[in-house]
Motif scaffolding. Structure first.
Motif, PDB file in Angstrom:
ATOM      1  N   THR A  42       0.796  -1.233   0.000  1.00 39.95           N
ATOM      2  CA  THR A  42       0.000   0.000   0.000  1.00 39.95           C
ATOM      3  C   THR A  42       0.825   1.278   0.000  1.00 39.95           C
ATOM      4  O   THR A  42       0.264   2.367  -0.048  1.00 39.95           O
ATOM      5  N   ARG A  44       4.788   3.222  -1.301  1.00 34.67           N
ATOM      6  CA  ARG A  44       6.068   3.151  -2.008  1.00 34.67           C
ATOM      7  C   ARG A  44       6.983   4.180  -1.369  1.00 34.67           C
ATOM      8  O   ARG A  44       6.535   5.205  -0.855  1.00 34.67           O
ATOM      9  N   LEU A  61      -0.375   4.519  -1.695  1.00 30.57           N
ATOM     10  CA  LEU A  61      -0.897   4.197  -3.019  1.00 30.57           C
ATOM     11  C   LEU A  61      -2.423   4.168  -2.969  1.00 30.57           C
ATOM     12  O   LEU A  61      -3.008   3.801  -1.952  1.00 30.57           O
ATOM     13  N   ASP A  62      -3.042   4.524  -4.083  1.00 32.64           N
ATOM     14  CA  ASP A  62      -4.498   4.435  -4.153  1.00 32.64           C
ATOM     15  C   ASP A  62      -4.905   2.979  -4.388  1.00 32.64           C
ATOM     16  O   ASP A  62      -4.061   2.093  -4.529  1.00 32.64           O
ATOM     17  N   LYS A  65      -3.488   1.259  -7.687  1.00 34.57           N
ATOM     18  CA  LYS A  65      -2.050   0.979  -7.624  1.00 34.57           C
ATOM     19  C   LYS A  65      -1.750  -0.129  -6.615  1.00 34.57           C
ATOM     20  O   LYS A  65      -0.840  -0.933  -6.810  1.00 34.57           O
ATOM     21  N   THR A  66      -2.533  -0.178  -5.535  1.00 36.78           N
ATOM     22  CA  THR A  66      -2.366  -1.239  -4.548  1.00 36.78           C
ATOM     23  C   THR A  66      -2.738  -2.589  -5.146  1.00 36.78           C
ATOM     24  O   THR A  66      -2.034  -3.579  -4.957  1.00 36.78           O
ATOM     25  N   HIS A  68      -2.602  -3.321  -8.267  1.00 36.03           N
ATOM     26  CA  HIS A  68      -1.537  -3.602  -9.233  1.00 36.03           C
ATOM     27  C   HIS A  68      -0.320  -4.201  -8.520  1.00 36.03           C
ATOM     28  O   HIS A  68       0.280  -5.174  -8.999  1.00 36.03           O
ATOM     29  N   ALA A  69       0.048  -3.646  -7.368  1.00 33.09           N
ATOM     30  CA  ALA A  69       1.170  -4.172  -6.583  1.00 33.09           C
ATOM     31  C   ALA A  69       0.871  -5.597  -6.115  1.00 33.09           C
ATOM     32  O   ALA A  69       1.738  -6.477  -6.170  1.00 33.09           O
ATOM     33  N   ASN A  72       1.195  -7.935  -9.108  1.00 32.60           N
ATOM     34  CA  ASN A  72       2.606  -8.134  -9.463  1.00 32.60           C
ATOM     35  C   ASN A  72       3.302  -9.057  -8.470  1.00 32.60           C
ATOM     36  O   ASN A  72       4.152  -9.859  -8.859  1.00 32.60           O
TER      37      ASN A  72
END
Length: 151
Positions: A42, A44, A61-62, A65-66, A68-69, A72
């Protein structure tokens, strides 16, 4: 992950796991503390360098993006597991080959023939699998059309 209704003071929305029990299980399987895994997914860390000095700060992170992390991380874990499984099978086959004094290998035959790469990763396996499923779908559709013609 879902975003809280109001942003947290200090910038960025507060992102929380939808099911904290899943975060707990994932953290246990990875050998991490749940708080460390949550922080890794959550936030970076940004490091700025100016006049020879560096300063680091964390940025929240929004939700997108969270997620997405998270995705990944899952991809990296699956890729590492795949590489381990291939290494394990290769090790066992190598032992068999040495015992039998001949080369052993696993080849995947698809519609284009055998593929031979020095290193074949998890992504390539997924691409090959998707191609085979598509080919099977189109073949079944073509056969159905041909059968309908003759009935």
């Amino acid at each position: 992950f879902s975003e809280a209704s109001s942003p947290v003071r200090g910038g960025g929305p507060q992102v929380e796991p939808v099911d904290p029990a899943r975060l707990q299980v994932a953290a246990e399987l990875l050998g991490l503390e749940p708080a460390a895994l949550l922080a890794a997914l959550t936030t970076r860390t940004v490091t700025a360098l100016a006049r020879g000095e560096s300063e680091s700060f964390s940025v929240r992170l929004d939700g997108a993006k969270t997620r997405h992390a998270r995705d990944n991380l899952a991809k990296a874990v699956y890729s590492a597991l795949f590489d381990w499984a291939v290494g394990f099978v290769n090790c066992k086959l190598g032992a068999l080959a040495a015992a039998a004094e001949r080369d052993c290998f696993i080849g995947i035959l698809d519609i284009f023939g055998f593929e031979s790469f020095d290193t074949n990763g998890f992504e390539q396996l997924l691409i090959n699998y998707a191609n085979e499923k598509l080919q099977a779908h189109f073949t079944a559709a073509a056969i159905t059309l041909l059968q309908a013609e003759y009935l």
